[in-house]
Scaffold this active site. Sequence first.
Site, PDB file in Angstrom:
ATOM      1  N   CYS A 123     -24.758   1.316 -16.706  1.00 17.50           N
ATOM      2  CA  CYS A 123     -23.808   2.548 -16.170  1.00 17.50           C
ATOM      3  C   CYS A 123     -24.425   3.635 -16.609  1.00 17.50           C
ATOM      4  O   CYS A 123     -24.752   3.871 -17.762  1.00 17.50           O
ATOM      5  CB  CYS A 123     -22.398   2.104 -16.844  1.00 17.50           C
ATOM      6  SG  CYS A 123     -21.367   3.698 -16.794  1.00 17.50           S
ATOM      7  N   CYS A 125     -12.437   0.377 -16.774  1.00 15.73           N
ATOM      8  CA  CYS A 125     -13.005   1.822 -16.279  1.00 15.73           C
ATOM      9  C   CYS A 125     -11.834   2.798 -16.117  1.00 15.73           C
ATOM     10  O   CYS A 125     -11.695   3.384 -15.198  1.00 15.73           O
ATOM     11  CB  CYS A 125     -14.110   1.549 -15.237  1.00 15.73           C
ATOM     12  SG  CYS A 125     -14.892   2.985 -14.988  1.00 15.73           S
ATOM     13  N   CYS A 127     -15.377   0.099 -22.309  1.00 17.23           N
ATOM     14  CA  CYS A 127     -16.737  -0.042 -21.951  1.00 17.23           C
ATOM     15  C   CYS A 127     -17.572  -1.230 -22.602  1.00 17.23           C
ATOM     16  O   CYS A 127     -18.403  -1.764 -22.057  1.00 17.23           O
ATOM     17  CB  CYS A 127     -17.447   1.349 -22.360  1.00 17.23           C
ATOM     18  SG  CYS A 127     -17.072   2.695 -21.644  1.00 17.23           S
ATOM     19  N   ASP A 148      -9.726   4.348  -3.629  1.00 15.64           N
ATOM     20  CA  ASP A 148      -8.812   4.953  -4.282  1.00 15.64           C
ATOM     21  C   ASP A 148      -9.473   5.442  -5.538  1.00 15.64           C
ATOM     22  O   ASP A 148     -10.600   5.514  -5.769  1.00 15.64           O
ATOM     23  CB  ASP A 148      -7.812   3.769  -4.551  1.00 15.64           C
ATOM     24  CG  ASP A 148      -8.332   3.037  -5.765  1.00 15.64           C
ATOM     25  OD1 ASP A 148      -9.331   2.735  -6.012  1.00 15.64           O
ATOM     26  OD2 ASP A 148      -7.480   2.325  -6.460  1.00 15.64           O
ATOM     27  N   GLU A 152       0.726  -1.275   0.317  1.00 13.71           N
ATOM     28  CA  GLU A 152       0.162  -0.017   0.090  1.00 13.71           C
ATOM     29  C   GLU A 152       0.776   1.242   0.002  1.00 13.71           C
ATOM     30  O   GLU A 152       0.750   2.205  -0.745  1.00 13.71           O
ATOM     31  CB  GLU A 152      -1.087  -0.126   1.141  1.00 13.71           C
ATOM     32  CG  GLU A 152      -2.027  -1.075   1.060  1.00 13.71           C
ATOM     33  CD  GLU A 152      -2.825  -0.769  -0.186  1.00 13.71           C
ATOM     34  OE1 GLU A 152      -3.177   0.263  -0.535  1.00 13.71           O
ATOM     35  OE2 GLU A 152      -3.393  -1.923  -0.598  1.00 13.71           O
ATOM     36  N   TYR A 210      -7.016   6.431   3.676  1.00 11.52           N
ATOM     37  CA  TYR A 210      -7.050   5.562   2.741  1.00 11.52           C
ATOM     38  C   TYR A 210      -6.419   4.427   3.001  1.00 11.52           C
ATOM     39  O   TYR A 210      -6.867   3.142   2.928  1.00 11.52           O
ATOM     40  CB  TYR A 210      -6.835   5.901   1.150  1.00 11.52           C
ATOM     41  CG  TYR A 210      -6.432   4.897   0.311  1.00 11.52           C
ATOM     42  CD1 TYR A 210      -7.562   4.179  -0.436  1.00 11.52           C
ATOM     43  CD2 TYR A 210      -5.345   4.377  -0.005  1.00 11.52           C
ATOM     44  CE1 TYR A 210      -7.485   3.046  -1.041  1.00 11.52           C
ATOM     45  CE2 TYR A 210      -5.065   3.189  -0.746  1.00 11.52           C
ATOM     46  CZ  TYR A 210      -6.029   2.576  -1.137  1.00 11.52           C
ATOM     47  OH  TYR A 210      -5.858   1.447  -1.975  1.00 11.52           O
TER      48      TYR A 210
END
Length: 293
Positions: free
Chosen positions: A214, A198, A205, A144, A43, A126
């Site tokens: 969506c 995405c 898509c 995120d 992380e 986060y």
Amino acid sequence: MDTTAPLDRPRLAATIVDWYDRHARDLPWRASDVSPWAIMVSEFMLQQTPVRRVLAPWREWLDRWPTPSALAAEPVGEAIRAWGRLGYPRRAQRLHAATVAIVEDHAGEVPSDPDALRALPGVGDYTAAAIASFAFGTRRVVLDVNVRRVLARLDGGTDTPEGAPTAAERSRAEAWLPERPEAARWSVAAMELGAQLCRASNPGCTQCPVRDDCRWLAAGRPPGPPRRRQLYAGTDRAARGHLLHRLRIRSDATPASVADLFDGWPDHAQATRALHSLVADGLVVAETGGYRL
């Protein structure tokens, strides 16, 4: 598609998790047997650094320092040296400081409580949520940039939000979050969907498992505000990186002279400014005869 009708969030979340189960990248810190420490290191390294650049340093770091105690026992300069070219070297400095706190306050074990994690140096909202979720299965909203983009487009009908997450974003993310034990899997699945399909640019898509629901796609994929391009070459940050690299590659323990550090950087005034800032940040130590990590 009726963009005013409520979304079936549980169904869509399950669809995204199913897609993740079939298409997730094989990243080592996602293995079921990795330690909370290994997840914590990932992380820190993944903050503002692409996955492909983290893979090798992550393995090397854990080979050398398999526990927080192992890193805490070394000088902070060794952490900065091992950070290499990952960028933003203060992350290494803060990770080292976090291990010292883990040894002193948590018997050398990464804590599972999000508040205890947040109290560690370098751990913000986060990172605390990500470690608590991915290492311990805690039900926490993990926001995120990829998750933010997925939820903004799928649920909000808008492109990637700017700035820090808002209260409205957090509330929306909470509404998507399943109960334990599925919460952590949903978070990593949404993150992966944002990374693979995405995307901020050229989103895939047509391959997206939730394209029929969506709201952003239904609205014709309206663009968000133009993203500012971050320059690096020639900046003060690049000068700092150059000086740190000169220190990392030294083969002996003697302090480096200013001439050694500035070699190869064309702007003496900028290099001087960068050196002063590195010393002020504690990333470089000034000694008689020169500088060291």
